[in-house]
Design an enzyme around this catalytic site. Structure first.
Site, PDB file in Angstrom:
ATOM      1  CB  SER A  26      -0.940   0.009   1.210  1.00  0.00           C
ATOM      2  OG  SER A  26      -0.203  -0.125   2.421  1.00  0.00           O
ATOM      3  CG  ASP A  59      -3.411   4.999   8.427  1.00  0.00           C
ATOM      4  OD1 ASP A  59      -2.542   5.908   8.385  1.00  0.00           O
ATOM      5  OD2 ASP A  59      -3.389   4.016   7.671  1.00  0.00           O
ATOM      6  CG  HIS A  86      -0.880   3.583   4.991  1.00  0.00           C
ATOM      7  ND1 HIS A  86      -1.881   2.997   5.750  1.00  0.00           N
ATOM      8  CD2 HIS A  86      -0.410   2.620   4.155  1.00  0.00           C
ATOM      9  CE1 HIS A  86      -2.007   1.735   5.385  1.00  0.00           C
ATOM     10  NE2 HIS A  86      -1.136   1.478   4.426  1.00  0.00           N
TER      11      HIS A  86
END
Length: 353
Positions: free
Chosen positions: A77, A242, A245
């Protein structure tokens, strides 16, 4: 046991099919699971998919007859740019713009990285990539992988072997490959000791073993772990909501560290003496271990040895010849926004980004 010996053991286990070294002792499993649940509860969960960034970058810098350079991004990701809202803020877009500026060629960007990917997914990603690029394949590829292998407790030898297989396949089609090795998961604030310490140790051991395998396969690595740990620690603006990331600013910081190595891999980075510091030749295992603990350090093959190189990072605004936007993105890319929050040289013409 020294870091170099541990890294060499993991890489050797990968090469010969062994299981490698376990992540943790069984006596700590219960405690670590409890710590992990606490950390997971404290982290916000981002929804959705990363923004699309595939397309053509840098035509404003290129001669009319310049052939586009095919650049691919594989991995997890973080490679896909999860956590930002616009494609131009993803690492692939930032780097494609920077490479276009340095090479004065347009860059066709292919992003096959996926949320949640471990090294096992590199097989699928490579298949998708070669379908997209055709038999020629990419000319330059960046792989960012490893964090999910640590969090999902993948055997490190298995993760390293899968990465090595991907390198060999990409090298077979003529691609120059750079791997950004496993980041330092000890930088995640809700992760507390002892989980933080073990996450840091596991991250660095995996990063060092990755470097050994990558260089032996003819690629280069750049370490992000300590760099991101030092610059990200305590700075909430470097993380997405979050707190796991990177944010747009975080991705820009990582891109500045990776761009010189990517450009050097294709022979276009200006070798300015005062902007880099060679750390000499070392055994590959030692070079890999040193790089894992010092962010921004490149490990490149040098015959039977490995070269450590610490390149000074320049702001993305200092790359190439400055501004410009991309007026002819491919139809497969989302369509056009002129300015970039990081640098005009990295902007695209897609207003949806």
């Amino acid at each position: 046991m020294s870091r170099a010996r541990v890294a060499r053991r993991i890489a050797a286990a990968a090469a010969y099919g062994g299981g490698g070294i376990g992540l943790i002792g069984v006596g700590l499993v219960g405690l670590l699971l409890a710590e992990a649940k606490i950390a997971e509860h404290q982290l916000d969960t981002l929804k959705g998919e990363p923004p699309r960034a595939d397309g053509r970058y840098g035509t404003a810098f290129a001669a009319a007859d310049a052939r586009p350079l095919r650049f691919a991004v594989l991995g997890d990701s973080t490679a896909a740019g999860f956590g930002v809202d616009r494609g131009r803020e993803t690492p692939g877009a930032l780097l494609a713009g920077g490479i276009a500026s340095v090479t004065e060629r347009p860059v066709d960007l292919y992003v096959v990285a996926a949320n949640g990917a471990t090294s096992e997914d590199l097989v699928r990603q490579t298949e998708v990539l070669l379908q997209q690029t055709g038999p020629e394949g990419p000319e330059l590829a960046l792989i960012m992988i490893g964090a999910n292998d640590v969090t999902q407790m993948t055997k490190r030898a298995t993760a390293v072997r899968l990465l090595g297989d991907t390198l060999k396949q990409l090298r077979t089609v003529g691609a120059e490959v750079v791997v950004a090795t496993c980041p330092d998961l000890g930088t995640i604030e809700p992760v507390r000791p002892p989980l933080r310490w073990l996450a840091r140790r596991a991250s660095r051991q995996l990063a060092a073993a990755q470097a050994i395998t990558v260089v032996e396969a003819g690629g280069r690595t750049v370490s992000l772990g300590d760099l991101l740990g030092r610059e990200f620690r305590g700075r909430h603006e470097m993380f997405a909501s979050d707190r796991y990331h990177p944010s747009a600013q975080g991705y820009a910081t990582a891109a500045m560290a990776m761009l010189p190595t990517l450009c050097a891999a294709i022979g276009v980075w200006p070798e300015i003496p005062h902007e880099q510091r060679a750390e000499g030749l070392h055994s590959l295992a030692k070079a890999a271990a040193v790089a894992a603990a010092h962010g921004g350090t490149e490990v490149a093959p040098a015959g039977h040895w490995a070269q450590l190189l610490r390149r000074a990072r320049r702001p993305l605004s200092a790359v190439g010849n400055g501004g410009g936007t991309d007026a002819d993105r491919r139809p497969t890319a989302p369509a056009a926004g002129a300015e970039s929050a990081v640098d005009a040289a990295l902007s695209t013409s897609d207003s949806s980004q």
